[in-house]
Scaffold this active site. Structure first.
Site, PDB file in Angstrom:
ATOM      1  N   GLY A 151       0.885  -1.251   0.082  1.00 64.59           N
ATOM      2  CA  GLY A 151      -0.002  -0.094   0.100  1.00 64.59           C
ATOM      3  C   GLY A 151       0.932   1.078  -0.025  1.00 64.59           C
ATOM      4  O   GLY A 151       0.222   2.244   0.402  1.00 64.59           O
ATOM      5  N   HIS A 203       2.161   6.918  -3.456  1.00 67.63           N
ATOM      6  CA  HIS A 203       2.168   5.365  -3.758  1.00 67.63           C
ATOM      7  C   HIS A 203       0.813   4.923  -3.551  1.00 67.63           C
ATOM      8  O   HIS A 203       0.750   3.575  -3.518  1.00 67.63           O
ATOM      9  CB  HIS A 203       3.308   4.878  -3.020  1.00 67.63           C
ATOM     10  CG  HIS A 203       4.625   5.426  -3.158  1.00 67.63           C
ATOM     11  ND1 HIS A 203       5.289   5.312  -4.058  1.00 67.63           N
ATOM     12  CD2 HIS A 203       5.397   6.153  -2.083  1.00 67.63           C
ATOM     13  CE1 HIS A 203       6.543   6.087  -4.156  1.00 67.63           C
ATOM     14  NE2 HIS A 203       6.461   6.416  -2.947  1.00 67.63           N
ATOM     15  N   GLU A 211       2.350  -7.307 -10.212  1.00 67.07           N
ATOM     16  CA  GLU A 211       2.439  -5.889 -10.461  1.00 67.07           C
ATOM     17  C   GLU A 211       3.762  -5.481 -11.105  1.00 67.07           C
ATOM     18  O   GLU A 211       4.953  -6.278 -10.555  1.00 67.07           O
ATOM     19  CB  GLU A 211       2.353  -4.880  -9.185  1.00 67.07           C
ATOM     20  CG  GLU A 211       1.066  -5.245  -8.666  1.00 67.07           C
ATOM     21  CD  GLU A 211       0.680  -4.287  -7.753  1.00 67.07           C
ATOM     22  OE1 GLU A 211       1.447  -3.241  -7.246  1.00 67.07           O
ATOM     23  OE2 GLU A 211      -0.438  -4.173  -7.090  1.00 67.07           O
ATOM     24  N   ASN A 242       0.445  -9.430  -5.461  1.00 65.26           N
ATOM     25  CA  ASN A 242      -0.601  -9.193  -4.160  1.00 65.26           C
ATOM     26  C   ASN A 242      -1.493 -10.657  -4.393  1.00 65.26           C
ATOM     27  O   ASN A 242      -2.072 -10.883  -5.333  1.00 65.26           O
ATOM     28  CB  ASN A 242      -1.658  -8.145  -4.673  1.00 65.26           C
ATOM     29  CG  ASN A 242      -0.789  -6.674  -4.341  1.00 65.26           C
ATOM     30  OD1 ASN A 242      -0.173  -6.590  -3.198  1.00 65.26           O
ATOM     31  ND2 ASN A 242      -0.736  -6.022  -5.471  1.00 65.26           N
ATOM     32  N   ARG A 245      -4.090 -11.989  -3.472  1.00 64.16           N
ATOM     33  CA  ARG A 245      -5.485 -11.565  -2.897  1.00 64.16           C
ATOM     34  C   ARG A 245      -6.395 -10.572  -3.969  1.00 64.16           C
ATOM     35  O   ARG A 245      -5.750 -10.484  -5.237  1.00 64.16           O
ATOM     36  CB  ARG A 245      -5.507 -10.528  -1.606  1.00 64.16           C
ATOM     37  CG  ARG A 245      -4.842  -9.192  -1.934  1.00 64.16           C
ATOM     38  CD  ARG A 245      -4.955  -8.179  -1.039  1.00 64.16           C
ATOM     39  NE  ARG A 245      -3.900  -7.287  -1.214  1.00 64.16           N
ATOM     40  CZ  ARG A 245      -4.185  -6.137  -1.971  1.00 64.16           C
ATOM     41  NH1 ARG A 245      -4.862  -5.969  -2.552  1.00 64.16           N
ATOM     42  NH2 ARG A 245      -3.237  -5.106  -1.879  1.00 64.16           N
ATOM     43  N   VAL A 270      -8.257  -4.026  -5.080  1.00 58.61           N
ATOM     44  CA  VAL A 270      -9.360  -3.015  -4.868  1.00 58.61           C
ATOM     45  C   VAL A 270      -9.865  -2.708  -6.163  1.00 58.61           C
ATOM     46  O   VAL A 270     -10.903  -2.554  -6.576  1.00 58.61           O
ATOM     47  CB  VAL A 270      -8.599  -1.624  -4.234  1.00 58.61           C
ATOM     48  CG1 VAL A 270      -9.662  -0.487  -4.395  1.00 58.61           C
ATOM     49  CG2 VAL A 270      -8.178  -1.863  -2.854  1.00 58.61           C
TER      50      VAL A 270
END
Length: 443
Positions: free
Chosen positions: A164, A235, A275, A290, A292, A295
């Site tokens: 994050g 970020h 990513e 990630n 999971r 968002v």
């Protein structure tokens, strides 16, 4: 398929998961803090149970209490959403030990990708390109100075266990390294319980591209296309779109192949995101994985026609998926903006009780708020995600821009005008932008 699922999260993502569960006829259990007693995810679930006081350490991070509630309510599985416990291998392992399905990858996959230094080294060994830098945790400031001098300033100092955008600092020269090191290490320890840091070469004006992946437990894996996430502040992503205007067909194929190589190497099962940073010459580098749901998953859903939460549930239930190889080929264009409760000058969170709330028609709105909702200072300031789809990028931009004019949220400050400014910016409209977009202008 599962009969009852506990959703170990709150806010917008809990409501999003509830929607798919309802469509599939699955009973739902939610959990909540004292501050969220009247929240939408509490009222929409079949049943909801109190975890504790508002701070997340006393509520949403209480893995023991969540598992206890799952057992008491007879939940077959737990969906962690994103954030909170979603990438905690200990929690995933505890679910398995309790005989409750964790809707996500294995604890091993989460652990292997959770520490960025370790993930970087492992994937570099199978030919995945990584950003030039130091592939080990730094022993201290002195070693950081040596490594930075070797790879050349500017550099990026990062928390190995981070996420994050927390625990990241750009360092222009040796005079600012020691202060940045102490700052990043302190944040890393506070947020992740792990103060390990590492250094990478700073890439000038890169684009942030991520590939959505999905794999079932029967050996099949898919890459479901890319999302561009370069519009960021500190970020933190502000706007995402799919597909990316920066990718040629050849580059899209190469990145997709690398993403699937990683999935197969890990024996990864369920949904995840790879990513990458893409530089101006067309070279791309692994950034992180990630393990999971993201968002920004709605933009992928709109260009593929897939329900990623439903696919997560089906994979976790042991089903063999029957997606076509071309499942990730985009149909049209989708853009998402994150409407947040924050001061437009300082960009600090702006908690409070909402007055009038009105959403536009003709676009997708993923939200958890309504008139009278109280935004607690203890949680992320996300109010809603507003997503538009069109036959072309221009269509999507135009639809979203018109929709934002119809948004009404009173009782707090928001970034609504800033989002409109991004969509009006000539460089954005031409697709000419990087992760430095917001740092170089006022919108």
């Amino acid at each position: 398929m599962f009969k009852k699922i506990l959703i170990a999260n709150r806010g917008e993502i809990a409501v999003r998961i509830l929607r798919t569960c309802r469509e599939l006829g699955i009973q739902t259990v939610t959990v909540h803090s004292e501050a969220d007693a009247d929240a939408a995810h509490v009222r929409l679930a079949d049943e909801s149970h109190l975890l504790g006081p508002a701070p997340v350490a006393q509520s949403y991070l209480r893995a023991d209490r969540i598992l206890e509630i799952a057992r008491e309510t007879g939940a077959d599985a737990i969906h962690p959403g994103y954030g909170l416990l979603s990438e905690n291998p200990g929690f995933a392992g505890a679910c398995h030990e309790a005989g409750i399905v964790f809707i996500g990858p294995s604890p091993d996959a989460i652990a292997r990708m959770g520490l960025k230094v370790q993930a970087r080294a492992e994937l570099e060994s199978i030919g995945v390109p990584v950003v030039p830098g130091h592939g080990q945790a730094l022993s201290g400031v002195d070693e950081a100075r040596e490594v930075a001098a070797r790879i050349g300033y500017p550099v990026m100092l990062k928390a190995s266990a981070g996420g994050g955008g927390i625990g990241m600092e750009r360092i222009e020269g040796p005079e600012s390294l020691e202060k940045a090191f102490k700052l990043c290490q302190g944040r890393a320890k506070a947020y992740f319980g792990n103060g390990d840091l590492y250094l990478e070469k700073y890439l000038d004006r890169p684009r942030h591209i991520e590939i959505q992946v999905l794999a079932d437990a029967h050996g099949s894996a898919w890459q479901l296309g890319e999302r561009e996430c370069s519009i960021q502040r500190r970020h933190q992503k502000v706007l995402e779109e799919a597909p990316s205007v920066a990718l040629t067909p050849e580059l899209r194929t190469r990145m997709g192949e690398i993403a699937l190589r990683i999935v197969r190497h890990l024996g990864y099962v369920n949904a995840g995101t790879l990513e990458f940073l893409l530089d101006a010459s067309g070279e791309f580098y692994f950034l992180e994985m990630n393990t999971r749901l993201q968002v920004e998953h709605p933009v992928t859903e709109l260009v593929t026609g897939l329900d990623l939460v439903e696919l997560q549930l089906r994979v976790a239930a042991g089903e063999k998926l029957a997606l076509p190889d071309a499942a990730g080929e985009p149909r049209g264009h989708a853009i998402e903006v994150r409407l947040t409760a924050e001061d437009p000058i300082t960009f600090m969170p702006a908690p409070g009780t909402l007055g009038e709330v009105r959403w536009p028609e003709g676009v997708r709105v993923d939200t958890w708020v309504e008139s009278g909702t109280t935004l607690s200072p203890h949680y992320d300031p996300l109010v809603a995600k507003i997503i538009a789809h069109g036959a072309t990028r221009q269509d999507a931009v135009s639809t979203l821009r018109s929709a934002l004019e119809k948004v009404v949220v009173t009782g707090t400050k928001t970034n609504l005008l800033a989002l409109m400014g991004i969509l009006d910016d000539p460089d954005f409209l031409q697709g000419d932008y990087s992760t430095q977009f917001l740092a170089t202008r006022r919108v």
